[in-house]
Design a protein around this motif. Structure first.
Motif, PDB file in Angstrom:
ATOM      1  N   SER A  33       0.826  -1.204   0.000  1.00 55.40           N
ATOM      2  CA  SER A  33       0.000   0.000   0.000  1.00 55.40           C
ATOM      3  C   SER A  33       0.865   1.261   0.000  1.00 55.40           C
ATOM      4  O   SER A  33       1.963   1.288   0.563  1.00 55.40           O
ATOM      5  CB  SER A  33      -0.905   0.017   1.237  1.00 55.40           C
ATOM      6  OG  SER A  33      -1.592   1.247   1.347  1.00 55.40           O
ATOM      7  N   ASP A  35      -0.319   4.033   1.397  1.00 51.67           N
ATOM      8  CA  ASP A  35      -0.931   4.926   2.382  1.00 51.67           C
ATOM      9  C   ASP A  35       0.036   5.408   3.453  1.00 51.67           C
ATOM     10  O   ASP A  35      -0.311   6.274   4.255  1.00 51.67           O
ATOM     11  CB  ASP A  35      -2.175   4.293   3.018  1.00 51.67           C
ATOM     12  CG  ASP A  35      -1.881   3.007   3.792  1.00 51.67           C
ATOM     13  OD1 ASP A  35      -0.689   2.656   3.973  1.00 51.67           O
ATOM     14  OD2 ASP A  35      -2.851   2.339   4.208  1.00 51.67           O
ATOM     15  N   GLN A  68      -6.600  11.390   1.326  1.00 50.72           N
ATOM     16  CA  GLN A  68      -5.248  11.141   0.848  1.00 50.72           C
ATOM     17  C   GLN A  68      -5.101  11.694  -0.559  1.00 50.72           C
ATOM     18  O   GLN A  68      -6.012  11.630  -1.361  1.00 50.72           O
ATOM     19  CB  GLN A  68      -4.972   9.636   0.814  1.00 50.72           C
ATOM     20  CG  GLN A  68      -4.741   9.025   2.181  1.00 50.72           C
ATOM     21  CD  GLN A  68      -3.313   9.239   2.669  1.00 50.72           C
ATOM     22  OE1 GLN A  68      -2.569  10.039   2.104  1.00 50.72           O
ATOM     23  NE2 GLN A  68      -2.943   8.560   3.723  1.00 50.72           N
ATOM     24  N   LEU A  73      -2.746   7.157  -2.251  1.00 49.08           N
ATOM     25  CA  LEU A  73      -3.967   6.394  -2.484  1.00 49.08           C
ATOM     26  C   LEU A  73      -3.674   5.085  -3.199  1.00 49.08           C
ATOM     27  O   LEU A  73      -2.793   5.023  -4.061  1.00 49.08           O
ATOM     28  CB  LEU A  73      -4.943   7.203  -3.341  1.00 49.08           C
ATOM     29  CG  LEU A  73      -5.928   8.138  -2.638  1.00 49.08           C
ATOM     30  CD1 LEU A  73      -6.769   8.855  -3.681  1.00 49.08           C
ATOM     31  CD2 LEU A  73      -6.821   7.380  -1.674  1.00 49.08           C
TER      32      LEU A  73
END
Length: 358
Positions: A33, A35, A68, A73
């Motif tokens: 990810s 994030d 985000q 993202l």
């Protein structure tokens, strides 16, 4: 056998040291990810945010507002939001901005090509990319100064080194940037603001997401290009002018990318390069080192997160450097340079050069 994944000496994570392993990570957003692209944070970070949110209405507002940005993202939201801007930043569309970019560069040249010592960061490499982005967004000039001040307050060299006071100041400034763009999206405008207003009206993105995209265009289109230009000017001041400036831009991107590293978070336990990474473990993609073993540099990322503004950065840098080289007969160091004290961003706070007119 050389380890391709090793534990970071000081941060809570691992460093990827070869390009093929990095590419495997970049091609697998489900496992890795984005994030936590900014990497490890102080151990007190979550506590500080909770305390600040309890004490400060401005921080609570930001946490309620801010989505985000693209860089943080994952699919499918990443693709949905990126699609809104994709055509605007395609190479053909960017080429249509050449005359505008050249105009902003030419307007700033008299301030640096004087034969006297000048801080090229303050006079050129910071303001010119910002003005280009402001025009792309469609902001009236009367609002440029306010946005530039807000953007500067909202930026940080490295989240891993922030203390509580610095974190609060940045979060409140981030709130003010979001307020600025949410208001701008409600006002008559052209450029990217008009495009995003239409996307909000069509239901493609929310107003908050559109404001987040404005913020990302601002940062990616100004800070990164400014750092690239400053590093290029530093090299020109210490050596001969290259014949092929486009190739020189690629050289600078490879050896000194504006953003030195991004991070990825393991969404589940995984073995990478023979090393067991637990769920939520962070791995660092340190581009300058990875570029040494890559057929093409990775400084614009790769896969779904390949930099949307890559064509713009290349065009701006090439136009600016060509204009400076053509206007000068010598570029020399004329005073101290101060780099950002950051392991994450390759940039300069100040750089004193003397550019002698041709």
């Amino acid at each position: 056998m050389i380890a391709v994944v090793r534990r970071h000496d000081t941060l809570d994570g691992w460093v990827i040291t070869d390009a093929p392993t990095a590419l495997a990570v970049l091609h697998d957003p489900a496992q890795w990810s984005s994030d936590r692209f900014d990497g490890p944070r102080p151990v007190e970070y979550d506590t500080w945010v909770a305390e600040l949110a309890a004490q400060d209405a401005g921080v609570r507002e930001l946490l309620a507002l801010t989505p985000q940005a693209l860089v943080g993202l994952d699919p499918p939201d990443h693709g949905r939001m990126r699609a809104v801007l994709r055509r605007s930043f395609a190479p053909g569309a960017v080429e249509g901005w050449r005359a505008m970019i050249a105009g902003e560069v030419e307007a700033a040249l008299d301030g640096i090509v004087t034969g006297e010592p000048v801080d090229v960061v303050a006079a050129f490499t910071r303001p010119v990319p910002f003005r280009v982005v402001a025009r792309l967004l469609g902001l009236p000039r009367a609002r440029w100064d306010a946005l530039e001040a807000l953007a500067h307050a909202a930026s940080t060299d490295d989240t891993a080194t922030e203390d509580r006071a610095a974190l609060r100041a940045r979060l409140v400034a981030e709130r003010d940037v979001m307020r600025f763009f949410l208001a701008a999206l409600e006002e008559p405008a052209g450029g990217i603001l008009a495009l995003l207003r239409g996307a909000v009206d069509d239901g493609a993105v929310s107003a908050r997401e559109a404001a987040g995209l404005c913020r990302e265009v601002l940062v990616a289109g100004s800070d990164s290009v400014g750092h690239l230009l400053a590093g290029a000017l530093a090299e020109l001041a210490s050596g001969p002018v290259p014949e092929d400036l486009s190739a020189f831009v690629e050289h600078r991107l490879a050896i000194d990318p504006p953003f030195a590293a991004f991070w990825r978070r393991a969404t589940s336990p995984v073995t990478l390069g023979g090393v067991a990474i637990p769920a939520d473990g962070l791995v660092q993609l340190a581009y300058a080192g990875l570029n040494e073993g890559a057929a093409r540099h990775l400084s614009f990322g790769h896969g779904v997160h390949f930099c949307l503004g890559a064509a713009l950065a290349r065009l701006e840098a090439s136009i600016a450097l060509r204009a400076i080289v053509d206007a000068t007969r010598a570029i020399e160091v004329a005073g101290p340079a101060e780099r950002l004290a950051s392991p994450a961003v390759n940039g300069h706070r100040h750089m004193i050069l003397r550019l002698t007119p041709a």
